[in-house]
Design a protein around this motif. Sequence first.
Motif, PDB file in Angstrom:
ATOM      1  N   PRO A  15       3.498 -43.176 -53.489  1.00  0.00           N
ATOM      2  CA  PRO A  15       3.509 -44.616 -53.775  1.00  0.00           C
ATOM      3  C   PRO A  15       2.767 -44.943 -55.073  1.00  0.00           C
ATOM      4  O   PRO A  15       1.952 -44.155 -55.558  1.00  0.00           O
ATOM      5  N   ARG A  16       3.056 -46.120 -55.611  1.00  0.00           N
ATOM      6  CA  ARG A  16       2.444 -46.546 -56.877  1.00  0.00           C
ATOM      7  C   ARG A  16       0.931 -46.587 -56.811  1.00  0.00           C
ATOM      8  O   ARG A  16       0.256 -46.320 -57.801  1.00  0.00           O
ATOM      9  N   SER A  17       0.399 -46.928 -55.666  1.00  0.00           N
ATOM     10  CA  SER A  17      -1.061 -47.025 -55.544  1.00  0.00           C
ATOM     11  C   SER A  17      -1.744 -45.680 -55.824  1.00  0.00           C
ATOM     12  O   SER A  17      -2.887 -45.648 -56.269  1.00  0.00           O
ATOM     13  N   TRP A  18      -1.060 -44.573 -55.576  1.00  0.00           N
ATOM     14  CA  TRP A  18      -1.646 -43.260 -55.841  1.00  0.00           C
ATOM     15  C   TRP A  18      -1.873 -43.044 -57.333  1.00  0.00           C
ATOM     16  O   TRP A  18      -2.771 -42.318 -57.725  1.00  0.00           O
ATOM     17  N   TRP A  19      -1.042 -43.661 -58.174  1.00  0.00           N
ATOM     18  CA  TRP A  19      -1.222 -43.517 -59.615  1.00  0.00           C
ATOM     19  C   TRP A  19      -2.463 -44.287 -60.058  1.00  0.00           C
ATOM     20  O   TRP A  19      -3.195 -43.830 -60.938  1.00  0.00           O
ATOM     21  N   LEU A  20      -2.724 -45.428 -59.436  1.00  0.00           N
ATOM     22  CA  LEU A  20      -3.954 -46.166 -59.704  1.00  0.00           C
ATOM     23  C   LEU A  20      -5.162 -45.353 -59.240  1.00  0.00           C
ATOM     24  O   LEU A  20      -6.181 -45.285 -59.943  1.00  0.00           O
ATOM     25  N   ILE A  21      -5.036 -44.721 -58.105  1.00  0.00           N
ATOM     26  CA  ILE A  21      -6.119 -43.871 -57.596  1.00  0.00           C
ATOM     27  C   ILE A  21      -6.368 -42.715 -58.563  1.00  0.00           C
ATOM     28  O   ILE A  21      -7.530 -42.334 -58.795  1.00  0.00           O
ATOM     29  N   SER A  22      -5.319 -42.168 -59.159  1.00  0.00           N
ATOM     30  CA  SER A  22      -5.485 -41.098 -60.150  1.00  0.00           C
ATOM     31  C   SER A  22      -6.319 -41.584 -61.331  1.00  0.00           C
ATOM     32  O   SER A  22      -7.206 -40.872 -61.806  1.00  0.00           O
ATOM     33  N   THR A  49      -8.033 -37.775 -64.746  1.00  0.00           N
ATOM     34  CA  THR A  49      -6.797 -38.520 -64.492  1.00  0.00           C
ATOM     35  C   THR A  49      -5.599 -37.583 -64.455  1.00  0.00           C
ATOM     36  O   THR A  49      -4.730 -37.705 -63.582  1.00  0.00           O
ATOM     37  N   TYR A 113       2.983 -42.099 -46.040  1.00  0.00           N
ATOM     38  CA  TYR A 113       3.261 -43.355 -46.738  1.00  0.00           C
ATOM     39  C   TYR A 113       4.711 -43.803 -46.580  1.00  0.00           C
ATOM     40  O   TYR A 113       5.097 -44.850 -47.081  1.00  0.00           O
TER      41      TYR A 113
END
Length: 153
Positions: A15-22, A49, A113
Amino acid sequence: MQLSATPYEERLTAPRSWWLISLLVGLSIALMLVPFGTLPILGGLAGGTAVAAVAASSYGAVRIRVVGGSLVAGDAKVPVTALGEAEILDPEEARAWRTYKADTRAFLLLRAYIPTAVRIEVTDPDDPTPYLYLSTREPERLAEALRTAKAAV
């Protein structure tokens, strides 16, 4: 008359949120390196990152495909002739099959997810696997592709 198999391919992307977490992982590593100066901060941000993004990308790189009379799900490749009916699982039923209804001998391709799934019975008597549990965002399309592929064989 032979039917052509409905093409099906799905990538279970993160999910997109995982990229923010990265990005947040990189930021936290950069913050740990503040006492060492600007270059280590930038290196920590970029490196942290990148490593977190590679991990998220590789976890979400698994594919489910129906090709050439076979179901390919992750590392598993099963001929459609060895499969029974595909049962479409709504989020509540999918959770039940991931937890208390699960069989330890089953093949599970889980992605927490993704709330929906398909459970496909394995009818091959030589295979000890009772069923395949596949997380999928499009359970109806996958079930239809399997039905079409079985009819074509």
